[in-house]
Structures are given as C-alpha cells and as structure tokens.
Design an enzyme around this catalytic site. Structure first.
Site, PDB file in Angstrom:
ATOM      1  N   ASP A  42     -20.234  -8.683  -4.254  1.00 57.64           N
ATOM      2  CA  ASP A  42     -18.875  -8.138  -4.335  1.00 57.64           C
ATOM      3  C   ASP A  42     -18.711  -7.107  -5.454  1.00 57.64           C
ATOM      4  O   ASP A  42     -17.612  -6.627  -5.707  1.00 57.64           O
ATOM      5  CB  ASP A  42     -17.848  -9.263  -4.510  1.00 57.64           C
ATOM      6  CG  ASP A  42     -18.022 -10.014  -5.826  1.00 57.64           C
ATOM      7  OD1 ASP A  42     -19.035  -9.760  -6.522  1.00 57.64           O
ATOM      8  OD2 ASP A  42     -17.164 -10.847  -6.165  1.00 57.64           O
ATOM      9  N   GLY A  43     -19.812  -6.757  -6.132  1.00 56.32           N
ATOM     10  CA  GLY A  43     -19.769  -5.731  -7.164  1.00 56.32           C
ATOM     11  C   GLY A  43     -19.677  -6.245  -8.580  1.00 56.32           C
ATOM     12  O   GLY A  43     -19.730  -5.453  -9.531  1.00 56.32           O
ATOM     13  N   GLU A  44     -19.531  -7.546  -8.780  1.00 51.02           N
ATOM     14  CA  GLU A  44     -19.477  -8.078 -10.141  1.00 51.02           C
ATOM     15  C   GLU A  44     -20.778  -7.783 -10.885  1.00 51.02           C
ATOM     16  O   GLU A  44     -21.867  -7.833 -10.314  1.00 51.02           O
ATOM     17  CB  GLU A  44     -19.255  -9.591 -10.112  1.00 51.02           C
ATOM     18  CG  GLU A  44     -17.848 -10.004  -9.746  1.00 51.02           C
ATOM     19  CD  GLU A  44     -17.657 -11.510  -9.855  1.00 51.02           C
ATOM     20  OE1 GLU A  44     -18.586 -12.199 -10.341  1.00 51.02           O
ATOM     21  OE2 GLU A  44     -16.589 -11.988  -9.430  1.00 51.02           O
ATOM     22  N   GLN A 102      -6.371   9.840 -23.118  1.00 49.34           N
ATOM     23  CA  GLN A 102      -5.105   9.102 -23.071  1.00 49.34           C
ATOM     24  C   GLN A 102      -4.889   8.423 -24.421  1.00 49.34           C
ATOM     25  O   GLN A 102      -4.905   7.203 -24.549  1.00 49.34           O
ATOM     26  CB  GLN A 102      -5.132   8.089 -21.935  1.00 49.34           C
ATOM     27  CG  GLN A 102      -5.336   8.725 -20.561  1.00 49.34           C
ATOM     28  CD  GLN A 102      -5.318   7.709 -19.442  1.00 49.34           C
ATOM     29  OE1 GLN A 102      -4.392   6.922 -19.317  1.00 49.34           O
ATOM     30  NE2 GLN A 102      -6.373   7.723 -18.627  1.00 49.34           N
ATOM     31  N   LYS A 197      -2.000  28.439 -24.177  1.00 51.12           N
ATOM     32  CA  LYS A 197      -1.900  28.012 -22.785  1.00 51.12           C
ATOM     33  C   LYS A 197      -0.891  26.882 -22.663  1.00 51.12           C
ATOM     34  O   LYS A 197      -0.471  26.274 -23.648  1.00 51.12           O
ATOM     35  CB  LYS A 197      -3.259  27.538 -22.261  1.00 51.12           C
ATOM     36  CG  LYS A 197      -3.699  26.192 -22.833  1.00 51.12           C
ATOM     37  CD  LYS A 197      -5.005  25.708 -22.264  1.00 51.12           C
ATOM     38  CE  LYS A 197      -5.339  24.319 -22.821  1.00 51.12           C
ATOM     39  NZ  LYS A 197      -6.642  23.829 -22.392  1.00 51.12           N
ATOM     40  N   ASP A 223     -15.211  23.726 -27.130  1.00 49.77           N
ATOM     41  CA  ASP A 223     -14.306  22.635 -26.775  1.00 49.77           C
ATOM     42  C   ASP A 223     -15.067  21.325 -26.888  1.00 49.77           C
ATOM     43  O   ASP A 223     -16.300  21.318 -26.957  1.00 49.77           O
ATOM     44  CB  ASP A 223     -13.785  22.828 -25.344  1.00 49.77           C
ATOM     45  CG  ASP A 223     -12.371  22.276 -25.169  1.00 49.77           C
ATOM     46  OD1 ASP A 223     -11.939  21.482 -26.027  1.00 49.77           O
ATOM     47  OD2 ASP A 223     -11.700  22.641 -24.193  1.00 49.77           O
ATOM     48  N   ASP A 227     -14.154  19.407 -18.030  1.00 50.78           N
ATOM     49  CA  ASP A 227     -14.057  18.523 -16.876  1.00 50.78           C
ATOM     50  C   ASP A 227     -14.178  19.335 -15.591  1.00 50.78           C
ATOM     51  O   ASP A 227     -15.268  19.556 -15.078  1.00 50.78           O
ATOM     52  CB  ASP A 227     -12.745  17.734 -16.940  1.00 50.78           C
ATOM     53  CG  ASP A 227     -12.706  16.585 -15.936  1.00 50.78           C
ATOM     54  OD1 ASP A 227     -13.585  16.510 -15.070  1.00 50.78           O
ATOM     55  OD2 ASP A 227     -11.778  15.762 -16.019  1.00 50.78           O
ATOM     56  N   ALA A 229     -13.403  22.545 -15.349  1.00 53.71           N
ATOM     57  CA  ALA A 229     -13.693  23.923 -15.765  1.00 53.71           C
ATOM     58  C   ALA A 229     -12.603  24.913 -15.367  1.00 53.71           C
ATOM     59  O   ALA A 229     -12.804  26.123 -15.492  1.00 53.71           O
ATOM     60  CB  ALA A 229     -15.049  24.396 -15.239  1.00 53.71           C
ATOM     61  N   SER A 313     -22.155  10.864 -43.351  1.00 55.13           N
ATOM     62  CA  SER A 313     -21.355  12.102 -43.364  1.00 55.13           C
ATOM     63  C   SER A 313     -22.209  13.354 -43.534  1.00 55.13           C
ATOM     64  O   SER A 313     -21.824  14.439 -43.072  1.00 55.13           O
ATOM     65  CB  SER A 313     -20.292  12.038 -44.467  1.00 55.13           C
ATOM     66  OG  SER A 313     -20.888  11.783 -45.728  1.00 55.13           O
TER      67      SER A 313
END
Length: 324
Positions: A42-44, A102, A197, A223, A227, A229, A313
C-alpha cells in the site's frame, strides 16, 4: 564503522541523492553504512538498518525534493529507527529543505509548512540539521535544535571567477534576493542590478522594471532555486532587451519542474549553473546549457568540523581573485 578523532561515526543515505552521499563519504574517508528502504503493497515505508548504531554519531543524507512527501517520510522513519536503536546523536544532512517556500502566512488561513516540517523533524528525534541556502533565513528560528545553513556561494563564485568574464553585473531576480546578489557581487567585485517583479500566483511572475545598468555587460542572475523557470526566462528576456551582452544564471537548488528544462533550453540564456543538492537526469547533465557543480566538499568538511567541535562559518566565505 569509522572512528574519527575518537568518535564513532556512521553515514547513511536514503533514496533522494545517493551519488552526493557517496561523494561526501569519499571526502570524509568512510564508507556508507547499509540500510534497506522498502515499500509495503500500500506504499508504506519500511526501513531496516543492517548494522548496529548504538553509541554512534549518525549522519543521514537526504534531500527532500520531488517526491517531497515520500522523501520526508523516509527521513522521519529513518530517524525514528535510529533513535530506537540507541544512536548517540542523529544529524540530518538535508541539502534541499522541502516546503521552505511556505515560511510565512502570505494570506489568511494559510499554513506555515516550513515550521511544521521543523517540528516533525524534531519530534522524530533529530538532534541537528544541516541544510544549504534555505529559502528564508528565518527558518532557522523554527528549530529548537542546532541547524547549520551552509552556502553554495563560494562554489558558484569560484566557478564564475575562473571564467574571467569582463564587465560583469550580478542580477537579483527580485527584491528579496538582493542580499544574496550582493554577496556574489562582492566576491566578483561587480555591481548589482535588481529586477522588480510581482507574483500574481505561485510559479507565475511578471517583470515590472529593472533597477540598474546592464547594457553591454555579462549579466549573472543568482537565485536560491529555480522551479518552472518562468521567472528566470522572463528575467533573461528583459536583460537582453536592455542590452545585456550575455546572460548567465546560477542557483543552488535545481528543482526544474516541467517545463523548466524546455524553457531554459529555448531561451537566450548562455549557461545555467547549479549544484547537486538535487539529482539531475543524464539528459539534463548532457545539455550544453547546464553545468552542475558538486557541494560534497562543503558538507564533507562541515561534518568533519562538527565532529571536531570546530566552527563551520569559515566554509561560507570566498575570497575572489581581486582580494588574493
């Protein structure tokens, strides 16, 4: 098992970027340890670790690019398995942090999914996270464990420095990327320009204006990720219209969702330079417009520094030819 400066170390790789994991292991001078990742009908996800990890400092290498949710679930379950097997510490090497776009509520009733992923990683049992060029630096504040945000800039800057381009201008594709562009510009001893933009909806950008001079210059767009473009190609078109001699692009994370490769191949872009935080197909690698640079040394040395309780660093800096 590897014993590095008195500490027991093991490196594991899940399915997202095995080639990078092998390069990191080679740089450190250890072999990748063995784990089996399988699927139930089942994809687990089912993970079996084939050797003892008790009392070891473990580094798990897994980017969380497409398929994002599958890669995250592999990682969560691997962390849980290691924790239950009495690993001394669990360090997640995640070159690309999925859901990083997000990072805030841009509209009412939206989630902050980057924070949710941070909570899930910590709940699973991660003790430390190593990433590269997070989409937003504030994501580091979502964690209550150490997180190291490595930079691809030294690798990208060295590549363009060695090309010996003249009349260079570094381009930020939006106002939010100005700091990133300025760092590259300082490394190359070049001025910057900014594309103004707006984004009416995800993966759609409209160029409004260009701030800065690009006429008769070699323009380098920088950038953190590309994604579909659409934004990139729109920027290339504006720069060519404004008189740029050649346009290059460099980014850390080549997400390259359809139809990105087709758009880039058909554009006036001279070269698309990126890293191997995300695996590219052989077809893309063989495309003359694409150049992929390895980040294995940065993460490999970072892991060694962490093992030795040294700062990381210093790995973020690059001294350009003009400073040597």
């Amino acid at each position: 098992m590897a014993n590095i400066h008195g500490k027991k170390i093991k490196l594991f790789s899940l399915n997202s970027n095995l080639d990078l994991a092998k390069e990191i292991a080679e740089y450190i001078g250890v072999e990748l340890s063995c784990c089996n990742v399988k699927r139930f009908a089942d994809g687990e996800v089912q993970i079996n670790i084939d050797e003892s990890v008790r009392g070891h400092h473990i580094f798990v290498i897994q980017s969380t690019n497409k398929p994002v949710n599958e890669n995250y679930m592999e990682l969560f379950i691997m962390i849980d398995a290691l924790k239950r097997a009495s690993a001394k510490s669990i360090n997640v090497v995640m070159p690309y942090y999925g859901y990083s776009r997000q990072d805030r509520k841009a509209a009412a009733r939206q989630p902050i999914s980057a924070k949710l992923m941070a909570d899930l990683l910590q709940t699973a049992g991660a003790d430390r996270v190593l990433c590269m060029d997070l989409h937003a630096d504030q994501i580091q504040g979502f964690f209550n464990i150490p997180i190291d945000n490595f930079r691809a800039l030294p690798i990208l800057a060295e590549y363009f420095d060695e090309k010996n381009l003249e009349d260079v201008v570094v381009i930020s594709p939006d106002h939010g990327g100005t700091t990133r562009a300025r760092r590259l510009a300082e490394a190359l001893n070049a001025p910057i320009a900014i594309i103004d933009k707006r984004r009416p909806r995800p993966n759609v950008a409209q160029v409004m204006n260009l701030i800065g001079e690009v006429k008769d210059k070699n323009a380098i767009i920088i950038d953190d990720m590309v994604d579909t473009a659409g934004t990139l190609v729109a920027a290339v078109n504006v720069l060519i219209e404004k008189g740029a001699k050649n346009v290059y692009c460099c980014c850390t994370h080549p997400i390259l969702s359809d139809p990105a490769v087709e758009r880039i191949s058909g554009s006036a872009l001279k070269e698309f330079v990126t890293t191997n935080t995300i695996v590219l197909s052989d077809e893309i690698k063989n495309n003359p417009k694409f150049k992929q640079l390895t980040i294995a040394k940065v993460f490999g040395q970072g892991i060694l520094n962490i093992i030795d309780d040294k700062a990381v660093s210093d790995l973020f800096d690059y001294r350009g030819k003009h400073e040597r």
